[in-house]
Design an enzyme around this catalytic site. Sequence first.
Site, PDB file in Angstrom:
ATOM      1  CE  LYS A   1      23.626 -45.881  -3.082  1.00  0.00           C
ATOM      2  NZ  LYS A   1      22.467 -45.815  -3.414  1.00  0.00           N
TER       3      LYS A   1
ATOM      4  CG  ASP B   1      28.770 -45.897   0.127  1.00  0.00           C
ATOM      5  OD1 ASP B   1      28.357 -44.683  -0.265  1.00  0.00           O
ATOM      6  OD2 ASP B   1      27.948 -46.246   1.222  1.00  0.00           O
ATOM      7  CG  HIS B   2      28.708 -41.423  -3.682  1.00  0.00           C
ATOM      8  ND1 HIS B   2      27.582 -42.069  -3.967  1.00  0.00           N
ATOM      9  CD2 HIS B   2      28.409 -40.030  -3.243  1.00  0.00           C
ATOM     10  CE1 HIS B   2      26.502 -41.350  -3.500  1.00  0.00           C
ATOM     11  NE2 HIS B   2      27.154 -40.318  -3.067  1.00  0.00           N
TER      12      HIS B   2
ATOM     13  CD  GLU C   1      19.040 -36.612  -1.489  1.00  0.00           C
ATOM     14  OE1 GLU C   1      19.309 -36.575  -2.685  1.00  0.00           O
ATOM     15  OE2 GLU C   1      18.694 -37.702  -1.216  1.00  0.00           O
TER      16      GLU C   1
ATOM     17  CG  HIS D   1      24.926 -43.421   0.841  1.00  0.00           C
ATOM     18  ND1 HIS D   1      25.762 -44.125   0.350  1.00  0.00           N
ATOM     19  CD2 HIS D   1      24.032 -42.922  -0.047  1.00  0.00           C
ATOM     20  CE1 HIS D   1      25.733 -43.928  -0.736  1.00  0.00           C
ATOM     21  NE2 HIS D   1      24.427 -43.311  -1.178  1.00  0.00           N
TER      22      HIS D   1
END
Length: 484
Positions: free
Chosen positions: A148, A177-178, A216, A240
């Site tokens: 991405k 997509d991790h 975050e 995500h």
Amino acid sequence: MASRVIPVEPFDLVIFGGTGDLARRKIWPALFRRFVAGQIEGDVRLIGAARGDMDSTAFKGFVKTAILKHGGEETGLEEDLSAFLGMVHYVTLDARGDGGWGELAGLMRSDRIRAFYFSVAPSLFGDLAMRLHLHGMADETSRIVVEKPFGRDLETARDLNRVLALHFDESQIYRIDHYLGKETVQNLMAIRFGNVLFEPLWNSQYVDHIQITVAESVGVGGRGDYYDKSGAMRDMVQNHMMQLLCLIAMEPPAKFDPDAVRDEKLKVIRALDPVRGADVVRGQYEAQGDRPDYRTQVEDPESTTESFVALKALISNWRWAGTPFYLRTGKRLRDRASEIAVVFKDAPHSIFGADAGRHRNILTIRLQPNEGIELGVTIKEPGPGGMRLIDVPLDMTFAEALGPEDSDFPDAYERLIMDVIRGNQTLFMRGDEVEAAWAWTDPIIADWAESAAAPMPYVSGSSGPDEALMLMHRDGRRWREIKP
């Protein structure tokens, strides 16, 4: 209970952008950890390709440094590191010219699985795909991995899909997509479809609402230039968070098969209602103490890019009609925490009277940190003096439940790269899925552009703008506290 490691077949893997930041921080360390674990064995070639003029010795030094800095506990195994570097090769290559392609082709073998990781800007995807075929390195069994951002809107996503489809079949394209490689994210399917306890209750009749939070505590840091062109909606929500929503809301697939799973996720995205302007809030963090504000970090005092998004999504299907999904993500928030909370409805009738208070069950899936699952249940408070009810958690923190050995999960990139070699696309996005997500996201971004309204300011270290709190309060609900 030690996890079982199944080695993959011998393969040749080319990492385009092999000296880039992603390769340094994630890809090379991930490959090394899988090598140490015994999953990569035999005659394997790991080939870095980039523009830089570097010989093999210098490149192996680069890979070694990356592993020592980002590779984890295994970095002390000098013998393993030496053996791993024996698999590593380097080619200086021009993505838009002919330089280096002949040398690269000479390293590839026809009797090996061939995989090509496009760790480069999307503008180079088409050039790389074309030249792989032009120089005879791609066939019907080859795979390509693309990172991405896969487009920045529906039009550019379609263009990228069209370019890749000229050279590779959809079954050969792995859009990574991790987030989908995280152990707890995959556990969403196990929780839903492996436990008869939950499935009868997994619908609008019993679920009051669902909250998905990805918070975050850091700012944009060194990603300011990229992030200011993207923003929280493109960087987090469209991919995500959309994937998390799909895994929570999807219908049971007929079998655990890549296309069966992705078919059900696509149905969820297509069933999403358009988001009303009143149901979305965007924000931008302000300075606090010695921590600069967003605009200072991106070096643009006029920036209107959002670092925070909160929205209310509705799914128009039989299972979820009327049940809101609240999504929230942002930078410089109170803490680093990612979780999904399934909030069940109150008991239809309380026999305990008003003094007992209101109580409801909440299933919380913690994605990071402290990965685990928690189910809140209502019990009697111990002691005499009547029936007083309290809520207590049934907590399965992976590190405690499985022990330190089994709670040390493979990094998401480790799992996903090995899935590429196996040819398993379950955890990768399909082209129509990406386009459907952009089709839902684009009108929200277009409304922001048309209104030209600035994002709502919020204090660094807070839970986001006050307007995001009101998004829930007007529905008689509250956001869960952001905590690890």
